[in-house]
Write a protein that holds these residues in place. Structure first.
Motif, short mmCIF file in Angstrom:
data_model
loop_
_atom_site.label_atom_id
_atom_site.label_comp_id
_atom_site.label_asym_id
_atom_site.label_seq_id
_atom_site.Cartn_x
_atom_site.Cartn_y
_atom_site.Cartn_z
N LYS A 1 0.23 6.75 -11.56
CA LYS A 1 1.37 7.64 -11.26
C LYS A 1 1.76 7.53 -9.79
CE LYS A 1 1.43 10.28 -15.22
NZ LYS A 1 1.26 11.45 -16.04
N VAL A 2 0.75 7.40 -8.92
CA VAL A 2 1.04 7.27 -7.49
C VAL A 2 1.87 6.02 -7.23
CG1 VAL A 2 -0.01 6.76 -5.24
CG2 VAL A 2 -0.93 8.60 -6.64
N GLU A 3 1.48 4.95 -7.87
CA GLU A 3 2.20 3.69 -7.67
C GLU A 3 3.64 3.80 -8.14
OE1 GLU A 3 -0.28 0.76 -9.45
OE2 GLU A 3 -1.51 0.57 -7.65
N LYS A 4 3.79 4.41 -9.31
CA LYS A 4 5.16 4.57 -9.84
C LYS A 4 6.00 5.40 -8.89
CE LYS A 4 4.46 4.20 -14.79
NZ LYS A 4 4.02 5.06 -15.90
N ARG B 1 -9.37 1.94 -3.39
CA ARG B 1 -8.49 1.17 -4.29
C ARG B 1 -7.19 0.78 -3.58
NH1 ARG B 1 -12.01 3.67 -6.94
NH2 ARG B 1 -12.74 2.99 -8.99
N GLY B 2 -7.19 0.83 -2.28
CA GLY B 2 -6.08 0.29 -1.52
C GLY B 2 -4.93 1.25 -1.31
N VAL B 3 -5.21 2.56 -1.53
CA VAL B 3 -4.15 3.55 -1.28
C VAL B 3 -4.43 4.16 0.07
CG1 VAL B 3 -3.01 5.62 -2.12
CG2 VAL B 3 -4.01 4.02 -3.76
N ASN B 4 -3.39 4.30 0.87
CA ASN B 4 -3.53 4.89 2.19
C ASN B 4 -3.42 6.41 2.06
OD1 ASN B 4 -3.65 5.36 4.84
ND2 ASN B 4 -1.85 4.13 5.41
N VAL B 5 -4.57 7.13 2.27
CA VAL B 5 -4.58 8.57 1.97
C VAL B 5 -4.85 9.39 3.21
CG1 VAL B 5 -5.57 10.39 0.54
CG2 VAL B 5 -5.50 8.05 -0.31
N ILE B 6 -4.07 10.45 3.37
CA ILE B 6 -4.35 11.49 4.36
C ILE B 6 -4.57 12.76 3.55
CG2 ILE B 6 -3.46 12.79 6.33
CD1 ILE B 6 -1.57 10.43 6.88
N THR C 1 0.84 -1.18 0.00
CA THR C 1 0.00 0.00 0.00
C THR C 1 0.88 1.24 0.00
OG1 THR C 1 -1.34 -1.29 1.51
CG2 THR C 1 -2.00 1.01 1.13
N ALA C 2 0.49 2.17 -0.89
CA ALA C 2 1.25 3.43 -0.93
C ALA C 2 0.67 4.38 0.10
CB ALA C 2 1.16 4.03 -2.33
N HIS C 3 1.57 5.11 0.77
CA HIS C 3 1.12 6.10 1.76
C HIS C 3 1.16 7.47 1.10
CE1 HIS C 3 0.99 3.23 5.07
NE2 HIS C 3 2.04 2.66 4.46
N VAL C 4 -0.07 8.05 0.98
CA VAL C 4 -0.19 9.27 0.16
C VAL C 4 -0.78 10.42 0.98
CG1 VAL C 4 -1.36 10.29 -1.83
CG2 VAL C 4 -0.45 7.97 -1.98
N LEU C 5 -0.25 11.64 0.71
CA LEU C 5 -0.85 12.85 1.26
C LEU C 5 -1.46 13.63 0.09
CD1 LEU C 5 -1.35 14.94 3.53
CD2 LEU C 5 0.89 15.92 2.95
N LEU C 6 -2.77 13.90 0.22
CA LEU C 6 -3.44 14.65 -0.84
C LEU C 6 -3.65 16.09 -0.37
CD1 LEU C 6 -5.04 14.59 -3.57
CD2 LEU C 6 -7.04 14.06 -2.20
N VAL C 7 -3.08 17.04 -1.10
CA VAL C 7 -3.20 18.45 -0.70
C VAL C 7 -4.04 19.19 -1.72
CG1 VAL C 7 -1.93 20.48 0.09
CG2 VAL C 7 -0.84 18.24 0.14
N ASP C 8 -5.21 19.69 -1.28
CA ASP C 8 -6.06 20.48 -2.18
C ASP C 8 -6.89 21.42 -1.32
OD1 ASP C 8 -7.37 19.76 -5.33
OD2 ASP C 8 -8.13 21.39 -4.04
N ASP C 9 -7.01 22.68 -1.75
CA ASP C 9 -7.73 23.65 -0.94
C ASP C 9 -9.23 23.44 -1.00
OD1 ASP C 9 -7.51 24.47 -3.65
OD2 ASP C 9 -8.34 26.43 -3.06
N GLU C 10 -9.69 22.59 -1.93
CA GLU C 10 -11.13 22.36 -2.06
C GLU C 10 -11.49 21.06 -1.33
OE1 GLU C 10 -14.35 23.66 -5.28
OE2 GLU C 10 -12.22 23.92 -5.59
N PRO C 11 -12.10 21.17 -0.14
CA PRO C 11 -12.32 19.96 0.68
C PRO C 11 -13.15 18.91 -0.03
CG PRO C 11 -12.78 21.96 1.95
CD PRO C 11 -12.57 22.39 0.54
N SER D 1 -9.89 11.22 -2.01
CA SER D 1 -9.34 10.42 -0.91
C SER D 1 -10.15 9.13 -0.74
CB SER D 1 -9.34 11.27 0.37
OG SER D 1 -9.70 10.51 1.49
N LYS D 2 -11.50 9.26 -0.77
CA LYS D 2 -12.37 8.09 -0.62
C LYS D 2 -12.10 7.08 -1.73
CE LYS D 2 -16.38 10.22 1.59
NZ LYS D 2 -17.62 10.90 1.20
N ARG D 3 -12.01 7.58 -2.95
CA ARG D 3 -11.86 6.66 -4.09
C ARG D 3 -10.51 5.97 -4.05
NH1 ARG D 3 -13.70 8.54 -9.79
NH2 ARG D 3 -14.08 6.31 -9.94
N LEU D 4 -9.47 6.74 -3.66
CA LEU D 4 -8.13 6.14 -3.60
C LEU D 4 -8.08 5.07 -2.49
CD1 LEU D 4 -5.74 9.19 -4.14
CD2 LEU D 4 -6.21 7.31 -5.73
N THR D 5 -8.69 5.44 -1.35
CA THR D 5 -8.69 4.51 -0.23
C THR D 5 -9.35 3.20 -0.65
OG1 THR D 5 -8.95 6.43 1.19
CG2 THR D 5 -9.30 4.28 2.22
#
Lengths: 554, 144
Positions: free
Chosen positions: B114-117, B26-31, B3-13, B20-24
């Motif tokens: 791209k995240v996986e790569k 698909r098995g991506v660990n998102v904050i 599992t990739a550990h990802v931080l998603l930064v966007d000013d639009e919640p 974040s929900k969709r990535l999660t």
């Protein structure tokens, strides 16, 4: 301008003419002066010669011999033979004024000269030359007299000089058409025959005499205007120790004939030169005015063009802003639809009514979002290219972009666009924005022309002899030849009021011409219109073939 | 695959949330973080591999945040998320050391790829460093 041109011309010509005038006058004066002086010397010499001859004649014979009339006649014949007909007669006059001996053609023996002016003067001097007078014989003549003492009495030997011979001497002095000479004595009486029709003036002698005050110059030259308004030049020389005055008179116009001729030529040249200057000035100022008017028109067009391109850039920026702002919500919509799909897949909701409908609707939301994305990206790429600096432009790519921009309109007007691009076109050096503007304009015009009936646009690119030719051919209604001629003129439009500015094609024309290219049009009524845009391939553009791949939308 | 550990930064919640929900799923660990500052804070506290960074944000923008991340956490890979108009900033970001960039709106599959790569690269880099350190340790021991 005329004044500026004329002032130096007139100044220089005037100066030269004045100089020439003066030197020519001096030359004429010198010439006339010399001539008159020589003549006066001749006349003086003639008189002296006759006098000396008579004195010698008297001295060389005992005076008694002259009392013999036959001797006198013999001597007269000898003298006449020797010196031509100068001596007319000879006579011996006693101290009482009675001519005691005489030889000659007139019967003047025993003539009384007691009261004659010349006799009185002759008695006072050893020799004497009289003025011309009519005397007893009634014809003009003058006398040379020699006083002699003989046998305790005073005798005078007198000789008459042939007037004609003397007159010829003076009359020979003729120059030009109006030059003539005459002699006057102290009392302004003519000593020679003046030419026929000459109106004598009574102040010659006194004038020259007065002028001579203190001056020893033998020749005086005076120029005067007479009562009839004619200019005369007078040259005076004193003869006979100041008793007589030789006057040479000539019309100034005659004397200065060459000068006047030269002056006339100069005036003619000035006149012609002036005429040429004025013509040139008028011609040049007209041309200048025309050029300024043309420049004005060009400036106006340029201003319009700047405004138009400025407007375009502003619209581009606005579009970019809007597109950018739209992207975020579209992205959210797309992701939300995706999320719903995810959730539906996860939960066991296959039995939900209309599941298929829901699935297809979600897919359609995603599709439409993607469509929005394509549109905004096109807009953005259009705005991003708002760059007026020339750079290498791949025309095929640019045309694809422009076609993409007009895709919607193309669809709604029922027009098809065929692309017939030549591969491996070299890039051209141009502003991408301007190129976009040119092709967008031409394609839009074609679409406008086919608005109602639909049709086909064929866009062809070719590389011919270092020039790229883009052909945009439509199958619209075409236009009459009269419109074809005016199509690139600013403000020419066939569109209804408010629909077209009439600037589009003139701006295209300006852009293409600026690139050193050419744009022309062929049109046939009922068949369609074809625009030909030729753009030169510059070497700089060819060198930098590596185009910016990032700039092209995939 | 880990599992990739990802931080998603966007000013639009809303956007950050749904991605974040969709990535999660698909098995991506998102904050998620909603600003650059927050992102830096989270990075300091968590061991993360990939940052998905929106370029256009109020206050501290994406480029600034990227520079900070690369300065403080050089091994963390960054994927830039841009709208088209800021493509120049995306290029600038690449120069500053971003792993890749994507244009909004993007396809989720593309993003995950791209995240996986990026995660793979991060791990590879870390692996290399560990190896080097191990070798160094061994060498030190032998030397002793």
């Amino acid at each position: 301008m005329v004044l500026v041109s004329f002032t130096p011309l007139l100044l220089v010509t005037g100066l030269i003419l004045e100089q020439y005038n003066r030197s020519y006058r001096e030359k004429v004066h010198a010439h006339l002066g010399e001539l008159v002086e020589r003549h006066s010397q001749n006349i003086d010499a003639f008189l002296t010669e006759q006098l000396n001859l008579l004195r010698f004649f008297v001295d060389s014979h005992p005076f008694g011999q002259f009392r013999d009339e036959s001797f006198l006649e013999l001597k007269l014949a000898q003298l006449q033979l020797q010196f031509g007909g100068v001596f007319e007669d000879l006579g011996v006059v006693d101290d009482q004024g009675i001519q005691v001996d005489y030889a000659g053609p007139y019967k003047l023996l025993r003539a009384h000269y007691t009261d004659a002016e010349w006799f009185k003067k002759a008695l006072e001097q050893p020799y004497f030359i009289s003025d011309v007078f009519l005397g007893l014989r009634g014809t003009p003549h003058f006398i040379i007299a020699v006083r002699q003492e003989y046998m305790g009495r005073t005798w005078i030997m007198r000789a008459t000089i042939n007037f004609v011979a003397f007159n010829n001497l003076v009359e020979n002095l003729r120059i030009g058409k109006t030059g003539f000479a005459f002699i006057v004595n102290k009392s302004e009486e003519f000593q020679t025959k003046p030419p026929a029709g000459y109106i004598p003036r009574q102040d010659h002698y006194s004038r020259f005499r007065n002028d001579e005050n203190g001056e020893k110059k033998s020749i005086r030259i005076v120029e005067e205007t007479d009562e009839t308004g004619r200019d005369h030049i007078y040259v005076g020389a004193f003869l006979k120790k100041g008793d007589w005055l030789l006057i040479y008179q000539q019309d100034s116009a005659d004397a200065y004939r060459d000068l006047n001729h030269a002056r006339r030529i100069a005036l003619l040249i000035i006149f012609m030169g002036g005429l040429a200057i004025i013509t040139k000035a008028i011609f040049m100022s007209r041309r200048m005015v025309a050029r300024i008017a043309l420049a004005d028109r060009e400036k106006n067009l340029m201003n319009r063009q700047i405004i138009e391109t400025g407007k375009l850039a502003a619209i581009g920026e606005l579009a970019a802003g809007i597109a950018h702002e739209i992207n975020n919500p579209v992205a959210i919509m797309m992701e939300k639809a995706g999320w719903i799909q995810d959730l539906l897949e996860e939960s066991d909701t296959q039995q939900i009514d209309n599941r298929k409908e829901i699935d297809s609707s979600l897919e359609e939301i995603k599709n439409q979002s993607r469509r929005c994305k394509v549109i905004t990206h096109k807009l953005l790429s259009f705005a991003r290219k708002a760059d007026f600096n020339p750079q290498p432009v791949q025309l095929n790519d640019l045309l694809n972009e422009v076609i993409g921009l007009s895709e919607q309109r193309v669809k709604y007007t029922g027009v098809t666009i065929d692309k017939n691009f030549s591969e491996n076109l070299p890039p051209v050096e141009a502003s991408p924005t301007e190129m976009q503007q040119v092709f967008l304009n031409i394609i839009n015009n074609a679409l406008d022309a086919m608005d109602k009936k639909g049709g086909n646009i064929t866009i062809t690119t070719r590389n011919i002899k270092k020039r790229i030719t883009v052909e945009v051919a439509d199958t619209g209604p075409g236009m009459p030849a009269a419109n074809v001629d005016k199509i690139f003129e600013p403000f020419f439009t066939t569109k209804p009021v408010g629909k077209g500015t009439g600037l589009g094609l003139s701006i295209c024309y300006g852009i293409i011409k600026k690139l050193g290219g050419d744009i022309d049009v062929e049109s046939e009524l009922g068949k369609g219109t074809t625009f030909f845009i030729h753009i030169p391939v510059t070497n700089t553009a060819q060198k930098s073939v590596t185009t910016d791949k990032e700039g092209i939308i995939k | 695959m880990n599992t990739a550990h990802v931080l998603l930064v966007d000013d639009e919640p809303v956007f950050a949330d749904v991605i974040s929900k969709r990535l999660t799923k698909r098995g991506v660990n998102v904050i998620t973080a909603f600003s650059g500052d927050e992102a830096l804070e989270i990075l300091a506290q968590n061991k993360l591999e990939v940052v998905i960074l929106d370029v256009k944000m109020p206050k501290m923008d994406g480029i600034e945040t990227l520079a900070q991340i690369k300065k403080r956490f050089p091994l963390v890979e960054v994927i830039m998320l841009t709208a088209h108009a800021t493509i120049d900033t995306a290029i600038e970001g690449m120069k500053l050391g971003a792993f890749d960039y994507l244009m909004k709106p993007c396809e989720l599959q593309e993003l995950i790829g791209k995240v996986e790569k990026a995660a793979a690269r991060k791990r590879e880099q870390e692996g290399k460093i560990m190896e080097a350190q191990a070798w160094k340790k061994r060498k030190a021991m032998i030397d002793r």
